[in-house]
Design a protein around this motif. Sequence first.
Motif, PDB file in Angstrom:
ATOM      1  N   VAL A 147       0.816  -1.204   0.000  1.00  0.00           N
ATOM      2  CA  VAL A 147       0.000   0.000   0.000  1.00  0.00           C
ATOM      3  C   VAL A 147       0.856   1.263   0.000  1.00  0.00           C
ATOM      4  CG1 VAL A 147      -0.276   0.171   2.529  1.00  0.00           C
ATOM      5  CG2 VAL A 147      -2.080   1.037   1.009  1.00  0.00           C
ATOM      6  N   VAL A 150       1.526   1.643  -3.679  1.00  0.00           N
ATOM      7  CA  VAL A 150       0.261   1.886  -4.374  1.00  0.00           C
ATOM      8  C   VAL A 150      -0.213   3.314  -4.115  1.00  0.00           C
ATOM      9  CG1 VAL A 150      -2.193   1.289  -4.434  1.00  0.00           C
ATOM     10  CG2 VAL A 150      -0.467  -0.522  -4.452  1.00  0.00           C
ATOM     11  N   ALA A 154      -0.942   5.834  -7.086  1.00  0.00           N
ATOM     12  CA  ALA A 154      -2.294   6.355  -7.270  1.00  0.00           C
ATOM     13  C   ALA A 154      -2.287   7.883  -7.270  1.00  0.00           C
ATOM     14  CB  ALA A 154      -3.210   5.820  -6.177  1.00  0.00           C
ATOM     15  N   ALA A 178      -7.331   0.814  -7.694  1.00  0.00           N
ATOM     16  CA  ALA A 178      -7.295  -0.169  -6.608  1.00  0.00           C
ATOM     17  C   ALA A 178      -7.875  -1.502  -7.051  1.00  0.00           C
ATOM     18  CB  ALA A 178      -8.049   0.364  -5.399  1.00  0.00           C
ATOM     19  N   TYR A 181      -5.443  -3.287  -9.454  1.00  0.00           N
ATOM     20  CA  TYR A 181      -4.308  -3.839  -8.707  1.00  0.00           C
ATOM     21  C   TYR A 181      -4.732  -5.079  -7.929  1.00  0.00           C
ATOM     22  CZ  TYR A 181      -0.416  -4.252  -5.457  1.00  0.00           C
ATOM     23  OH  TYR A 181       0.651  -4.741  -4.729  1.00  0.00           O
ATOM     24  N   LEU A 183      -6.186  -4.637  -4.814  1.00  0.00           N
ATOM     25  CA  LEU A 183      -5.822  -4.218  -3.461  1.00  0.00           C
ATOM     26  C   LEU A 183      -6.810  -4.799  -2.452  1.00  0.00           C
ATOM     27  CD1 LEU A 183      -3.600  -2.344  -2.254  1.00  0.00           C
ATOM     28  CD2 LEU A 183      -5.338  -0.551  -2.173  1.00  0.00           C
ATOM     29  N   ASP A 187      -5.818  -2.904   3.055  1.00  0.00           N
ATOM     30  CA  ASP A 187      -5.049  -1.838   2.419  1.00  0.00           C
ATOM     31  C   ASP A 187      -5.958  -0.749   1.855  1.00  0.00           C
ATOM     32  OD1 ASP A 187      -2.557  -2.887   2.991  1.00  0.00           O
ATOM     33  OD2 ASP A 187      -2.389  -3.972   1.096  1.00  0.00           O
ATOM     34  N   ARG A 188      -7.111  -1.122   1.337  1.00  0.00           N
ATOM     35  CA  ARG A 188      -8.051  -0.115   0.852  1.00  0.00           C
ATOM     36  C   ARG A 188      -8.508   0.797   1.993  1.00  0.00           C
ATOM     37  NH1 ARG A 188     -10.299  -2.313  -4.314  1.00  0.00           N
ATOM     38  NH2 ARG A 188     -12.090  -0.908  -4.163  1.00  0.00           N
ATOM     39  N   LEU A 191      -5.738   3.381   2.517  1.00  0.00           N
ATOM     40  CA  LEU A 191      -5.099   3.964   1.337  1.00  0.00           C
ATOM     41  C   LEU A 191      -5.052   5.490   1.405  1.00  0.00           C
ATOM     42  CD1 LEU A 191      -3.758   3.633  -1.389  1.00  0.00           C
ATOM     43  CD2 LEU A 191      -6.031   3.460  -2.439  1.00  0.00           C
ATOM     44  N   LEU A 247     -13.692   3.513  -2.318  1.00  0.00           N
ATOM     45  CA  LEU A 247     -12.861   2.328  -2.080  1.00  0.00           C
ATOM     46  C   LEU A 247     -13.585   1.267  -1.266  1.00  0.00           C
ATOM     47  CD1 LEU A 247      -9.588   4.252  -1.230  1.00  0.00           C
ATOM     48  CD2 LEU A 247      -9.982   2.896  -3.290  1.00  0.00           C
TER      49      LEU A 247
END
Length: 248
Positions: A147, A150, A154, A178, A181, A183, A187-188, A191, A247
């Motif tokens: 993350v 990422v 992002a 996301a 990927y 994710l 992790d979301r 984020l 997300l």
Amino acid sequence: MSDEAMVGGVNTVVRIGERVHRPAGEWTPAVHAVLDHLAAKGFTGAPRAHGFDAEGWEVLDFVPGDVPGSEMVVSDEALAAMAVLLRGLHDATADFVPPAAAAWYFEPREPFDVVCHGDVAPYNTVFRDGRPVALIDFDTAHPGSRVWDVAYAAYRFVQLVEEGAPAGEQARRLALFADAYGLGEPDRAVLIDTVVARLEHLVGFMRSQAAAGHPAFSRHVAEGHDSYYLRNIAFVERHRAVLGAALE
């Protein structure tokens, strides 16, 4: 073939034939270990390392294609492809074992899930026919979490910036990135916090390097790059609800 000098944001590099020669740092042996690992894994989205030249500069493959500027707005298709490319990099490094006493440009960050590229952005991405095919400039690679990488990718590719698209459109593209990927939910959930933390880290690093007399970072601070990132942190914070909802 003639030599070709290329000036980047921090380094000057020279292309000689199908190889690129770049100034090396104390982190370069660890970066080459990462690139060797990626080659052994069959990951094609990174240059191959070829040691050092007689001047002590590192030697890498030249990756043909187009490298855009930092403000490039990519299509939804390219945005999803970028997320897939980054996922491939992370998956290929999940079992990487750093060399003993490895030095890194950025400090490793727990948890050490993967090797982060550290500066995933359009200016470090090679495109062909509008699609991202490889990442370059692995100087900032370091062990860290998915993350963490990422979040910055992002920020750069979705363009989570005050002067960008409306917040709702940014939220849609953030979710697209996301999703592409893959994710995970934990992790979301963090984020947005990680985007803010990553930009705060960048500002702190930039200012510390400028204070130490680094010419490129001194120029960046003089030009107000740090203030630009702080404005974008404030933008993300103002629109945290809409970005985070996309997300979920």
